[in-house]
Enzyme design. Structure first.
Site: not given
Length: 299
Positions: A232, A234
Site C-alpha cells: 500500500a 509503495d
C-alpha cells in the site's frame, strides 16, 4: 522516463501452517512502486539485482512482463526471498533471506536523462550497495530525487547516518508513520523540519499529511474493505510520482507548487493506496484502476 532502484525479492506469502504452504509473487518495495507506475502507463526503468537460478530467470521474465525495462546486475547465487505472514488485520510481517554479499554494480549511465529518480528500502541501506546507489544518484543529476526509507526495523547508527545524508540531497521524501517513529522522538514536528522540498507522511487509515515550505496539507483516508496492506505504501509513492509527472512538475518547479495542486496530488495518492488494500498482495484491481485514472489522471 522514471528511473528507480531497489531490491527484488520473491515474496512467499504464508497460506497454511500445517503443513506449511505459500503463494509466491515478485516483490520488493521499489519494485512495487515501479510496477504500479507501469500499470499507470508511465515509462519506467528499474535497476536491481538477481541471482542465476531458475527463480531468478522467472523474476526477470516477470519484470519484463510488467514492462519495468529492467537493468539487472546478476550474482552467482540463488534469488533472495521474503517470507510473509499476514495478521488478522492484513498487515504483513516479514522474514528476509538475502544471499548477495558482493558489491552492487549497476549500469549507472542508463539513469541519465530521467525525469525522476526514486530509491529506498533495503538496498539503499546496505553497505555493499552504497557505491552503486551513489553512482546512480550521480548519473541522475538534474532529476527530481525521491526517497522512501521503508524501514522494517530500527536503523543502526550507520543506517541512520546514511538516511540523514540522503535527506540532505533529495527533493521528495515519502515515509510512513512507522518509519517516522523509528527515526524521530517527535515524528510530526521532526518531519516538518526536514530538508527535502516536499515531505509526505502517510498515516495509515487516517490519510496523509504533506509539508511544502510553509504550506501544510492533510487529507483523510478513503474507506475500503481491506484484504491486506501489502504494497500500500509503495503504491502511494507511485500515485504521488505519477500525479507530479502528469502535472509537469520538475525539480525546479516543485517548490512553487500551489496548495490546491498539492491537495489534489495527495488525495490521488491516498486513493490509489486504498485501492491497493482491496486485493491480495501488492497489486491493483483493473476496474478500480480505470476509475482512479478517470478521476485523477482524466484518462
Amino acid at each position: 522516463m522514471l528511473a528507480l532502484v531497489g531490491e527484488t525479492l520473491v515474496d512467499l506469502v504464508l497460506e497454511e501452517e500445517d503443513p506449511l504452504r505459500f503463494t509466491g509473487a515478485l516483490g520488493g518495495s521499489v519494485l512495487n512502486t515501479a510496477s504500479a507506475l507501469a500499470r499507470l502507463g508511465l515509462p519506467v526503468r528499474f535497476f536491481s539485482e538477481v541471482g542465476r537460478d531458475w527463480l531468478s530467470l522467472w523474476s526477470e521474465a516477470e519484470m519484463e512482463r510488467r514492462r519495468l525495462n529492467p537493468r539487472l546486475f546478476r550474482y552467482p547465487a540463488p534469488m533472495p526471498l521474503a517470507l510473509v505472514r499476514l495478521d488478522r488485520e492484513g498487515n504483513a510481517h516479514y522474514s528476509f533471506h538475502r544471499p548477495f554479499q558482493a558489491p552492487y554494480r549497476p549500469e549507472a549511465e542508463a539513469a541519465r536523462g530521467a525525469w525522476a529518480f526514486h530509491f529506498g528500502s533495503l538496498l539503499a541501506l546496505e553497505a555493499r550497495a552504497q557505491e552503486g546507489v551513489e553512482a546512480l544518484l550521480e548519473a541522475a543529476q538534474g532529476a527530481l530525487l525521491s526517497y522512501d526509507p521503508n524501514l522494517s526495523n530500527p536503523p543502526t547508527p550507520r543506517e541512520r547516518a546514511l538516511i540523514l545524508g540522503y535527506l540532505e540531497r533529495v527533493d521528495l521524501l515519502k515515509l510512513s508513520w512507522d518509519d517516522a517513529r523509528l527515526l524521530f522522538d517527535d515524528p510530526l514536528e521532526a518531519v516538518r523540519r526536514l530538508p527535502p522540498t516536499l515531505k509526505v507522511l502517510t498515516l495509515g487509515p487516517e490519510g496523509a499529511v504533506a509539508f511544502l515550505g510553509e504550506v501544510e496539507v492533510r487529507v483523510p483516508g478513503e474507506r475500503v474493505d481491506v484484504v491486506d496492506t501489502v504494497g500500500a505504501g509503495d503504491t502511494f509513492t507511485a500515485g504521488l510520482l505519477a500525479l507530479l509527472f502528469r502535472r509537469g512538475l520538475v525539480r525546479e518547479s516543485l517548490p512553487s507548487m500551489g496548495k490546491e495542486t498539492l491537495e489534489e496530488v495527495l488525495k490521488g495518492a491516498v486513493a490509489l493506496s486504498a485501492l491497493a488494500c482491496t486485493v491480495r498482495g501488492a497489486g491493483l484491481p483493473e476496474e478500480g484502476l480505470k476509475a482512479w485514472r478517470a478521476r485523477f489522471l482524466r484518462d
